[in-house]
Design a protein around this motif. Structure first.
Motif, PDB file in Angstrom:
ATOM      1  N   GLU A  79       0.713  -1.122  -0.186  1.00  0.00           N
ATOM      2  CA  GLU A  79       0.008   0.079  -0.057  1.00  0.00           C
ATOM      3  C   GLU A  79       0.919   1.326   0.128  1.00  0.00           C
ATOM      4  N   PHE A  80       0.443   2.252  -0.840  1.00  0.00           N
ATOM      5  CA  PHE A  80       1.043   3.651  -0.852  1.00  0.00           C
ATOM      6  C   PHE A  80       0.408   4.532   0.223  1.00  0.00           C
ATOM      7  N   VAL A  81       1.469   5.256   0.983  1.00  0.00           N
ATOM      8  CA  VAL A  81       0.832   6.105   1.920  1.00  0.00           C
ATOM      9  C   VAL A  81       0.294   7.325   1.239  1.00  0.00           C
ATOM     10  N   HIS A  82      -0.971   7.926   1.737  1.00  0.00           N
ATOM     11  CA  HIS A  82      -1.689   9.099   1.141  1.00  0.00           C
ATOM     12  C   HIS A  82      -1.449  10.148   2.220  1.00  0.00           C
ATOM     13  N   VAL A  83      -1.120  11.167   1.709  1.00  0.00           N
ATOM     14  CA  VAL A  83      -1.129  12.256   2.831  1.00  0.00           C
ATOM     15  C   VAL A  83      -2.344  12.691   3.150  1.00  0.00           C
ATOM     16  N   ASP A  84      -2.470  12.833   4.413  1.00  0.00           N
ATOM     17  CA  ASP A  84      -3.787  13.388   5.167  1.00  0.00           C
ATOM     18  C   ASP A  84      -3.490  14.592   5.982  1.00  0.00           C
ATOM     19  N   ALA A  85      -4.083  15.569   5.555  1.00  0.00           N
ATOM     20  CA  ALA A  85      -3.899  17.030   6.259  1.00  0.00           C
ATOM     21  C   ALA A  85      -4.581  16.950   7.532  1.00  0.00           C
ATOM     22  N   ALA A  86      -5.742  16.068   7.781  1.00  0.00           N
ATOM     23  CA  ALA A  86      -6.441  16.281   8.976  1.00  0.00           C
ATOM     24  C   ALA A  86      -6.144  14.842  10.037  1.00  0.00           C
ATOM     25  N   LYS A  91      -2.100  17.989  12.374  1.00  0.00           N
ATOM     26  CA  LYS A  91      -3.193  18.850  11.278  1.00  0.00           C
ATOM     27  C   LYS A  91      -2.151  19.346  10.598  1.00  0.00           C
ATOM     28  N   SER A  92      -2.496  19.656   9.113  1.00  0.00           N
ATOM     29  CA  SER A  92      -1.676  20.576   8.509  1.00  0.00           C
ATOM     30  C   SER A  92      -2.644  21.512   7.661  1.00  0.00           C
ATOM     31  N   ALA A  93      -1.920  22.908   7.435  1.00  0.00           N
ATOM     32  CA  ALA A  93      -2.541  23.594   6.568  1.00  0.00           C
ATOM     33  C   ALA A  93      -2.228  23.786   5.418  1.00  0.00           C
ATOM     34  N   TYR A  94      -1.337  22.778   5.023  1.00  0.00           N
ATOM     35  CA  TYR A  94      -0.728  22.688   3.655  1.00  0.00           C
ATOM     36  C   TYR A  94      -1.695  21.869   2.891  1.00  0.00           C
ATOM     37  N   SER A  95      -1.670  22.088   1.639  1.00  0.00           N
ATOM     38  CA  SER A  95      -2.652  21.433   0.553  1.00  0.00           C
ATOM     39  C   SER A  95      -1.966  19.830   0.619  1.00  0.00           C
ATOM     40  N   ASP A  96      -3.042  18.993   0.967  1.00  0.00           N
ATOM     41  CA  ASP A  96      -2.337  17.606   0.898  1.00  0.00           C
ATOM     42  C   ASP A  96      -2.701  16.880  -0.433  1.00  0.00           C
ATOM     43  N   GLN A  97      -2.782  17.554  -1.563  1.00  0.00           N
ATOM     44  CA  GLN A  97      -2.784  17.178  -2.624  1.00  0.00           C
ATOM     45  C   GLN A  97      -1.484  17.607  -3.068  1.00  0.00           C
ATOM     46  N   GLN A  98      -0.792  18.342  -2.485  1.00  0.00           N
ATOM     47  CA  GLN A  98       0.602  18.727  -2.960  1.00  0.00           C
ATOM     48  C   GLN A  98       1.574  18.224  -2.074  1.00  0.00           C
ATOM     49  N   TRP A 104       5.859  14.675   4.492  1.00  0.00           N
ATOM     50  CA  TRP A 104       4.717  14.459   5.616  1.00  0.00           C
ATOM     51  C   TRP A 104       5.295  13.338   6.345  1.00  0.00           C
ATOM     52  N   LEU A 105       5.611  12.215   5.887  1.00  0.00           N
ATOM     53  CA  LEU A 105       6.204  11.211   6.828  1.00  0.00           C
ATOM     54  C   LEU A 105       7.579  11.460   7.761  1.00  0.00           C
ATOM     55  N   GLN A 106       8.337  12.333   7.185  1.00  0.00           N
ATOM     56  CA  GLN A 106       9.316  12.706   8.017  1.00  0.00           C
ATOM     57  C   GLN A 106       8.914  13.673   9.359  1.00  0.00           C
ATOM     58  N   MET A 107       7.773  14.357   9.178  1.00  0.00           N
ATOM     59  CA  MET A 107       7.275  15.067  10.133  1.00  0.00           C
ATOM     60  C   MET A 107       6.384  14.310  11.072  1.00  0.00           C
ATOM     61  N   LEU A 108       5.511  13.241  10.384  1.00  0.00           N
ATOM     62  CA  LEU A 108       4.830  12.323  11.273  1.00  0.00           C
ATOM     63  C   LEU A 108       5.713  11.495  12.165  1.00  0.00           C
ATOM     64  N   GLY A 109       7.066  11.195  11.622  1.00  0.00           N
ATOM     65  CA  GLY A 109       8.066  10.467  12.470  1.00  0.00           C
ATOM     66  C   GLY A 109       8.657  11.276  13.567  1.00  0.00           C
ATOM     67  N   ALA A 110       8.671  12.569  13.681  1.00  0.00           N
ATOM     68  CA  ALA A 110       9.098  13.407  14.473  1.00  0.00           C
ATOM     69  C   ALA A 110       8.180  13.885  15.608  1.00  0.00           C
ATOM     70  N   VAL A 111       6.870  14.125  14.830  1.00  0.00           N
ATOM     71  CA  VAL A 111       5.995  15.081  15.740  1.00  0.00           C
ATOM     72  C   VAL A 111       5.749  14.432  17.236  1.00  0.00           C
ATOM     73  N   ASP A 112       5.815  15.611  18.023  1.00  0.00           N
ATOM     74  CA  ASP A 112       5.546  15.365  19.557  1.00  0.00           C
ATOM     75  C   ASP A 112       4.530  16.519  19.842  1.00  0.00           C
TER      76      ASP A 112
END
Ligand SMILES: Nc1ncnc2c1ncn2[C@@H]1O[C@H](COP(=O)(O)OP(=O)(O)OP(=O)(O)O)[C@@H](O)[C@H]1O
Ligand SMILES: CC(C)(CO)[C@@H](O)C(=O)NCCC(=O)O
Ligand SMILES: [K+]
Length: 242
Positions: A79-86, A91-98, A104-112
């Motif tokens: 399965e391919f990862v799909h970016v999800d701004a919500a 949460k992200s204010a960035y366009s998740d189509q772009q 996104w995954l690097q951020m998800l891996g770091a987020v605290d």
């Protein structure tokens, strides 16, 4: 589990065991032919016999379709990862189509959610993203030091291909030094400016050029080479629980 990172320059994979430990890992230049490179790896992947393949790709729909075709022959679910701004983790204010999947995954891996963080990815492109208590505020994209150098080589007559090193941000007295130091300063200067504007954000760097760049940053930097993998693991772990 098998994890794949299809970047603009390299294909990386990690095989992990039941407790998430890496038991095999490699990174290979794919020269714009990732599906062909994958084809050459299918025997190995078959022997690994993972129960699932999770994929991060920034290669676009056409190449992803070819990759899917190659992986289908393995008879292992993927399965391919799909970016999800919500996403619940961030949460992200960035366009998740772009927004790039690797970013996104690097951020998800770091987020605290208890922290303010600045995540800097140093691959084919350098990306700088700001996260405030698990809310992505947006970021910046730069060409890597190597892409910048190539654009100078190809766009000018007097700057010719050379193999200098990116080891200083002091002014140069030769073309080679001026080019390498100017390029390194463009990225280091941007990071220092952003960190100056956001003094209470922790600086986290990852990717092939992180070590070269971080040396010249004037604040403490946390170097992490596991962010994308950690993001992949968090993404699929979360999905399986919900
Ligand atoms: N001449 C070169 N041109 C381009 N890249 C180079 C060159 N020499 C070395 N590199 C390395 O290739 C790296 C790009 O791949 P790397 O795996 O390090 O980062 P990455 O984030 O995985 O990149 P990507 O995911 O975009 O493939 C750059 O970080 C750089 O260190
Ligand atoms: C910025 C890169 C090239 C970094 O690998 C990748 O994340 C990408 O192609 N992103 C799409 C553009 C964006 O993130 O807005
Ligand atoms: K492109």
């Amino acid at each position: 589990m098998l994890w794949l990172d299809l970047g603009n320059t390299r294909l990386k994979y990690w095989l992990t065991d039941d407790i998430g430990q890496i038991v095999a890992h490699d990174a290979k230049q794919h020269l714009q032919a990732p599906a062909e490179l994958l084809m050459g790896l299918t025997d190995r992947f078959e022997r690994y016999a993972p129960d699932f393949i999770g994929i991060s790709s920034v290669l676009g729909d056409n190449l992803n379709a070819k990759v899917s075709e190659t992986l289908s022959r393995l008879n292992i679910p993927f399965e391919f990862v799909h970016v999800d701004a919500a996403h619940a983790l961030m949460k992200s204010a960035y366009s998740d189509q772009q927004l790039g999947c690797d970013r996104w995954l690097q951020m998800l891996g770091a987020v605290d959610k208890k922290k303010r963080q600045c995540v800097i990815g140093c691959g084919t492109a350098v990306t700088i993203d700001l996260i405030d208590h698990a809310e992505h505020l947006g970021g910046y994209i730069f060409p890597s030091i190597y892409l910048q150098r190539e654009s100078l080589f190809s766009g000018t007559k007097q700057i010719t291909i050379s193999n200098g090193t990116f080891d200083s941000v002091n002014q140069g007295l030769t073309t080679q030094d001026a080019v390498h130091r100017g390029i390194l300063l463009s990225i280091v200067g941007a990071i220092n400016e952003i960190s100056h504007r956001h003094p209470n954000f922790e600086l986290i760097m990852t990717g092939g050029d992180a070590a070269i760049i971080s040396q010249h940053v004037n604040r403490p930097v946390r170097l992490r080479d596991d962010l994308l993998l950690n993001g992949l693991a968090r993404y699929f772990d979360y999905r399986n629980k919900s």
